[in-house]
Design an enzyme around this catalytic site. Structure first.
Site, PDB file in Angstrom:
ATOM      1  N   LYS A  35      34.757 101.400 -27.065  1.00  0.00           N
ATOM      2  CA  LYS A  35      35.143  99.985 -27.184  1.00  0.00           C
ATOM      3  C   LYS A  35      35.079  99.320 -25.809  1.00  0.00           C
ATOM      4  O   LYS A  35      34.996 100.003 -24.782  1.00  0.00           O
ATOM      5  CB  LYS A  35      36.535  99.877 -27.781  1.00  0.00           C
ATOM      6  CG  LYS A  35      37.634 100.482 -26.915  1.00  0.00           C
ATOM      7  CD  LYS A  35      38.974 100.485 -27.649  1.00  0.00           C
ATOM      8  CE  LYS A  35      40.040 101.158 -26.810  1.00  0.00           C
ATOM      9  NZ  LYS A  35      41.303 101.305 -27.566  1.00  0.00           N
ATOM     10  N   TYR A 256      43.593  85.699   4.631  1.00  0.00           N
ATOM     11  CA  TYR A 256      44.379  84.572   4.105  1.00  0.00           C
ATOM     12  C   TYR A 256      45.869  84.841   4.198  1.00  0.00           C
ATOM     13  O   TYR A 256      46.337  85.945   3.903  1.00  0.00           O
ATOM     14  CB  TYR A 256      44.028  84.332   2.633  1.00  0.00           C
ATOM     15  CG  TYR A 256      42.690  83.656   2.438  1.00  0.00           C
ATOM     16  CD1 TYR A 256      42.444  82.386   2.944  1.00  0.00           C
ATOM     17  CD2 TYR A 256      41.685  84.297   1.725  1.00  0.00           C
ATOM     18  CE1 TYR A 256      41.216  81.767   2.749  1.00  0.00           C
ATOM     19  CE2 TYR A 256      40.458  83.681   1.518  1.00  0.00           C
ATOM     20  CZ  TYR A 256      40.233  82.415   2.035  1.00  0.00           C
ATOM     21  OH  TYR A 256      39.026  81.808   1.838  1.00  0.00           O
TER      22      TYR A 256
END
Ligand SMILES: *Cc1c(COP(=O)(O)O)cnc(C)c1O
Length: 364
Positions: A35, A256
């Site tokens: 899946k 950042y």
């Protein structure tokens, strides 16, 4: 030149892990669970490695069609069954076996016109409370299915909620045994965790196991056990290269938010992998990575296209060095996907499924 990042799918590792899962439940047939496009690996890419399975289990009809297009003529099982009546036509046409977990699916079967009776897996909700008939309603569902000309063989199925943890499977197993004891048909119970942790228990013997994550080289009960404990191998490597190097003086920060500041001189490598490649932004300072096959750590925040790694203890590493985010490095060193997953507060499942489309993938 394309950006230096690449994922590699390892067919030898898929074969090895499949054999490991088979050995965990030696009397059972094995559904290779494919899946979510084979847990992000790509159904077409894993097929060569997993064709030794006894069947393929998945959710999506389009994916079932792809498995048939690859030439697979063996069993294919839809783990959630059908979603609407016309799905049954495809089941008839492609000879798909399907789960039946609710009354609406029985209603659809009762209206379906088919020449060949369908093989169905009737699902018991033994305590997880997601899919399946409640214990007090299961026998009636079986009787109703058994009376339908559209239905051939009926198999029996349940799913464990706690196979990977301390609560275990005994409470659900008791419910399953009590309700199904005198019913005919094949049984399928165990996912990877149940197969590995409880496969030797005669009480969980079943005709089929349904391993997914173990086949893809992630330990279902990490950090209690790691892939080395279960003798599993990474099936997906995500690797990039260093595209820049920075020297930091004490007090300098990286990335950042200036999230990380050096307290001593440091060498920082910038690797061409970020959250837009599927590497979790939640992997903070300290998350392990391999540079040229040697273990080091992320420092500072993961950004969209780059991460920054500590090269201070790796003076030979620099521009162009290989950075393995998870999987197998060029020198053979292994970083299980479970490690960065844990740093991000999630599971190997999520990382492999989230590999971004922009990352080129090769099979090896
Ligand atoms: C996904 C799934 C599996 C496989 O589970 P793993 O934990 O990946 O081994 C087995 N059975 C069902 C019903 C599933 O949905």
């Amino acid at each position: 030149m394309p950006r230096p990042i690449q994922a590699t799918i390892h067919l030898d590792a898929l074969q090895h892990n499949l054999a490991r899962m088979r050995a965990a439940a030696p009397d059972a047939k094995v559904w290779g669970v494919v899946k979510a496009d084979a847990y992000g690996h790509g159904i077409e890419r894993v097929y060569e490695g997993l064709r030794g399975a006894d069947g393929f289990a998945l959710l999506d009809l389009e994916e079932a069609q792809r498995v048939r297009s690859l030439g697979w003529r063996g069993p294919v099982l839809l783990l959630e069954g059908v979603f609407e009546p016309r799905d049954l036509e495809l089941c008839s046409r492609l000879a798909l076996w399907h789960t039946v977990h609710c009354d609406e699916q029985i209603d659809m079967l009762a209206m379906h016109k088919t020449r060949e009776p369908h093989r169905v897996f009737l699902k018991l909700n033994s305590g997880m409370n997601r899919l399946g008939f409640a214990p007090r309603r299961f026998r009636a569902a079986w009787t109703r299915l058994n009376g339908l000309p559209q239905v051939g063989e009926i198999s029996l199925m349940t799913h464990f909620s706690d196979a990977d943890g301390p609560k275990g499977i005994a409470h659900q197993l008791r419910v399953f045994d009590e309700i199904t004891r005198d019913l005919p048909g094949e049984r399928t119970l165990s996912n990877s965790a149940a197969s590995l942790r409880h496969g030797a228990d005669p009480a969980v013997r079943a005709d089929w196991i349904r391993p997914g994550i173990g086949v893809y080289g992630s330990a279902p009960d990490y950090p209690e056990h790691d892939i080395a404990h279960w003798d599993l191998q990474p099936t997906m490597t995500l690797a990039a290269r260093i595209i820049a190097v920075q020297q930091l003086a004490p007090g300098d920060s990286v990335g950042y938010g200036s999230h990380f500041a050096a307290d001593a001189p440091m060498r920082i490598g910038v690797a061409a992998c970020g959250y837009a490649d599927g590497y979790p932004r939640h992997c903070g300072t300290g998350t392990p990575v391999l540079v040229d096959g040697m273990r080091t750590r992320i420092v500072g925040r993961v950004s969209m296209d780059m991460i920054t790694v500590d090269l201070t203890a790796l003076p030979q590493a620099g521009f162009g060095s290989e950075v393995t985010l998870w999987g197998r490095a060029g020198n053979g060193a292994v970083l299980a996907i479970d490690e960065p997953a844990r740093s991000a507060g999630t599971l190997g499942y999520e990382l492999m499924c989230a590999l971004a489309r922009r990352v080129p993938v090769v099979t090896a």
